[in-house]
Design an enzyme around this catalytic site. Structure first.
Site, PDB file in Angstrom:
ATOM      1  N   HIS A 293       0.871  -1.174   0.000  1.00  0.00           N
ATOM      2  CA  HIS A 293       0.000   0.000   0.000  1.00  0.00           C
ATOM      3  C   HIS A 293       0.906   1.221   0.000  1.00  0.00           C
ATOM      4  O   HIS A 293       1.670   1.446   0.944  1.00  0.00           O
ATOM      5  CB  HIS A 293      -0.920  -0.018   1.220  1.00  0.00           C
ATOM      6  CG  HIS A 293      -1.876  -1.173   1.219  1.00  0.00           C
ATOM      7  ND1 HIS A 293      -2.207  -1.895   2.351  1.00  0.00           N
ATOM      8  CD2 HIS A 293      -2.560  -1.754   0.199  1.00  0.00           C
ATOM      9  CE1 HIS A 293      -3.059  -2.853   2.033  1.00  0.00           C
ATOM     10  NE2 HIS A 293      -3.290  -2.781   0.734  1.00  0.00           N
TER      11      HIS A 293
ATOM     12  N   GLU B  96       1.592   3.506   2.972  1.00  0.00           N
ATOM     13  CA  GLU B  96       2.142   2.903   4.189  1.00  0.00           C
ATOM     14  C   GLU B  96       3.661   2.893   4.025  1.00  0.00           C
ATOM     15  O   GLU B  96       4.257   1.928   3.549  1.00  0.00           O
ATOM     16  CB  GLU B  96       1.554   1.509   4.394  1.00  0.00           C
ATOM     17  CG  GLU B  96       0.041   1.577   4.635  1.00  0.00           C
ATOM     18  CD  GLU B  96      -0.641   0.227   4.723  1.00  0.00           C
ATOM     19  OE1 GLU B  96       0.066  -0.800   4.841  1.00  0.00           O
ATOM     20  OE2 GLU B  96      -1.887   0.197   4.686  1.00  0.00           O
TER      21      GLU B  96
ATOM     22  N   HIS C  23       3.667  -3.531   6.556  1.00  0.00           N
ATOM     23  CA  HIS C  23       2.528  -2.647   6.354  1.00  0.00           C
ATOM     24  C   HIS C  23       2.490  -1.583   7.453  1.00  0.00           C
ATOM     25  O   HIS C  23       3.389  -1.501   8.294  1.00  0.00           O
ATOM     26  CB  HIS C  23       1.224  -3.448   6.360  1.00  0.00           C
ATOM     27  CG  HIS C  23       1.031  -4.299   5.135  1.00  0.00           C
ATOM     28  ND1 HIS C  23       0.071  -4.033   4.190  1.00  0.00           N
ATOM     29  CD2 HIS C  23       1.687  -5.409   4.716  1.00  0.00           C
ATOM     30  CE1 HIS C  23       0.138  -4.943   3.222  1.00  0.00           C
ATOM     31  NE2 HIS C  23       1.109  -5.792   3.529  1.00  0.00           N
TER      32      HIS C  23
ATOM     33  N   GLU D 234       2.603  -5.154  10.813  1.00  0.00           N
ATOM     34  CA  GLU D 234       2.093  -3.785  10.854  1.00  0.00           C
ATOM     35  C   GLU D 234       3.000  -2.997  11.805  1.00  0.00           C
ATOM     36  O   GLU D 234       3.116  -3.339  12.983  1.00  0.00           O
ATOM     37  CB  GLU D 234       0.651  -3.772  11.365  1.00  0.00           C
ATOM     38  CG  GLU D 234      -0.323  -4.588  10.521  1.00  0.00           C
ATOM     39  CD  GLU D 234      -0.874  -3.799   9.346  1.00  0.00           C
ATOM     40  OE1 GLU D 234      -0.633  -2.571   9.301  1.00  0.00           O
ATOM     41  OE2 GLU D 234      -1.546  -4.406   8.491  1.00  0.00           O
TER      42      GLU D 234
END
Length: 436
Positions: free
Chosen positions: A112, A115, A248, A342
C-alpha cells in the site's frame, strides 16, 4: 499501461516442477521448537534516515550493491503500471545463485503506497546489512553466508509517489485510504489482488482431494490482475522461498494466516491454518524482538483493539477478512510461510520519526530472518542417489505438506526445509544434511 486480463495462467508450464505431486512421499514426526532471540550488534552510522522517492530508492539500492558487490546484486521482478521497476536487492555469499541447502528468504514492503514506514525500514535494513558485513559483524556475516535474502522495499512505487505529493499528512486525510497512494495506478488494492485460495482449498478438502498446494484457478486469470501482483506471483513461483514477511502500517501487530474468511465470510472469526501453532511461534519471534510490540501498558494502542495487550499478534481473519491477500497465497500455493508486520499507527509519519521506527524494528527484522534456519533441511533422493523433484514431505499432525522443487535439472540435490525439528522418519526417502 491499461488494465490487464488473462484468459489462462501464463505460469503453469514454466513453473510446473514447483507444483506438488503425490508420486513420492516421506512421513516425518516432528515437535515444535521454541525460538530464541539473539542480541543485536553493529551500528547505524551509514544509514540515511529519510524518505526515498523512486529515483532515490533506485540509487541507494544500486549504490549498496556496488559497495557490497561480493555479497549483493539488484534485480527487477517486473514493472509497475507507470513503468517503475519493482526492485529487489539480494544478499548472499553467492549472489544470483540458489545454493542447495541454503534457504531463501524475502521481505516485501509498501504494498500500500501510503504505508511508507515499511518501505524505509527495508531501505535501512539494506544499508545495515551491507555496512555490517563490511565491518565484520559476526551475526550479519553468518546470516548472509548461510541465507539467500531478497528484499523488495516497494511493491507499489506508483502509489508511494502519489502519497508523497501530500507527504506525511497523507494518511490523516479522509481520502488517503484510496486516492492518495494506497492503491496502485489502476486503483487496485494489491493485497486483495492475489487469488483467494482458501475457498478453493476448503472445497477440495471437502471432496477429499489431496490439496496441500493448490493450483491457481482458471477463473483468476479472467479478473483484473495488476502487473505488480502478476510480477510477484511469478517471482514467488520462480524461487523456493521458505519464509517471508510483508511490511505494512496502520497498527502495531503481527498478523498471521489465514487472512481469508474462506467459505464462511464471517468477520472477526478465527481462521486457523494447519500450521497455526508454528505461525504463532514465528510471530512471537518478531514480537519479542520488537521494542514496543506486545508491551502492554507501555505503549499507547493504535485503536480500540489494543493489540499490545493481546501479545502483539493476531490471526488475520479474526482481525478482519482479507480475501486475495499475499500471505495466504504464499502458504497455499508455494512452500513459503509468510506473515504481515504492521509497524506503525501512523502510516506516513514525519521524517524525524523514521530513526525511531528503525530502532524499534531492527532486532525483530534480523531475528525473523534467522528463524528460517530453525528446523531441518536436507535432500530427498531415490534409491540410486538421484534427487527427487516434487517429493512430498508430510508432517504428522499438520495437514499441510511441503514439497521439493527441481532447482536445476543437472543438479541431483533437491532442497526442502521445514521450520520444525525432526525426531523420526519413516519410508524410503534418504535425508542428507539434517540440522537441529
Amino acid at each position: 499501461m491499461g488494465k490487464q486480463m488473462f484468459s489462462k495462467p501464463p505460469i503453469q508450464k514454466s513453473h510446473e516442477l514447483l507444483l506438488p505431486t503425490t508420486k513420492e512421499s516421506c512421513w516425518i514426526l516432528v515437535f515444535l521448537l521454541a525460538f530464541g532471540v539473539s542480541s543485536i550488534h553493529g551500528d547505524d552510522g551509514k544509514i540515511d534516515f529519510r524518505y526515498h522517492h523512486y529515483l532515490d530508492l533506485s540509487r541507494v539500492l544500486n549504490d549498496t550493491a556496488a559497495s557490497c558487490h561480493e555479497i549483493s546484486r539488484v534485480y527487477s521482478v517486473g514493472k509497475s503500471v507507470e513503468g517503475r521497476d519493482l526492485w529487489v536487492i539480494e544478499f548472499s555469499d553467492n549472489p544470483g545463485v540458489h545454493e542447495p541447502g541454503e534457504p531463501e528468504f524475502r521481505y516485501v514492503g509498501n504494498m500500500h503506497g501510503n504505508e511508507a514506514v515499511g518501505r524505509e525500514i527495508l531501505v535501512y535494513l539494506v544499508q545495515y546489512l551491507c555496512s555490517g558485513y563490511q565491518a565484520g559483524d559476526a551475526r550479519i556475516r553468518r546470516l548472509i553466508d548461510q541465507t539467500r535474502i531478497h528484499i523488495m522495499p516497494s511493491m507499489n512505487p506508483d502509489g508511494f509517489e502519489r502519497a508523497a505529493t501530500l507527504g506525511p499528512d497523507s494518511p490523516r486525510t479522509s481520502t488517503s485510504w484510496g486516492s492518495y497512494g494506497r492503491l496502485n495506478s489502476e486503483r487496485i488494492d494489491l493485497n486483495r489482488n492475489f487469488p483467494d485460495m482458501l475457498p478453493v482449498w476448503l472445497l477440495q478438502e471437502e471432496s477429499q482431494r489431496r490439496n496441500h498446494h493448490v493450483e491457481i484457478p482458471e477463473w483468476y486469470w479472467d479478473t483484473l490482475v495488476a502487473p505488480e501482483t502478476l510480477s510477484v506471483i511469478l517471482w514467488s513461483l520462480s524461487q523456493p522461498f521458505v519464509l517471508a514477511g510483508s511490511l505494512h502500517g496502520g497498527s502495531v501487530v503481527v498478523s498471521y494466516p489465514f487472512d481469508s474468511c474462506g467459505l464462511r465470510k464471517v468477520m472477526r472469526s478465527y481462521s486457523e491454518a494447519p500450521d497455526d501453532a508454528l505461525f504463532r511461534k514465528l510471530a512471537k519471534v518478531y514480537v519479542d524482538g520488537h521494542r514496543k510490540m506486545g508491551k502492554c501498558g507501555q505503549v499507547e494502542p493504535c485503536n480500540a483493539r489494543n493489540f499490545t495487550c493481546k501479545g502483539g499478534m493476531t490471526n488475520g481473519a479474526e482481525w478482519y477478512c482479507v480475501p486475495g491477500g499475499m500471505q495466504d497465497f504464499s502458504y497455499l500455493v508455494t512452500n513459503c510461510l509468510e506473515m504481515t508486520f504492521e509497524l506503525s499507527c501512523d502510516k506516513y509519519p514525519g521524517e524525524d520519526e523514521l530513526q525511531t521506527y528503525w530502532e524499534d524494528n531492527k532486532e525483530a527484522l534480523l531475528s525473523y530472518m534467522e528463524a528460517v534456519h530453525t528446523g531441518i533441511k536436507g535432500f530427498v533422493r531415490d534409491g540410486s542417489g538421484k534427487g527427487v523433484a516434487n517429493a512430498t514431505i508430510s508432517v504428522e499432525g499438520v495437514d499441510h505438506d511441503v514439497t521439493t522443487g527441481e532447482l536445476n535439472i543437472f543438479d541431483i540435490k533437491t532442497y526442502f526445509l521445514i521450520p520444525q525439528r525432526l525426531t523420526e522418519t519413516t519410508g524410503d526417502c534418504s535425508f542428507r544434511g539434517l540440522t537441529g
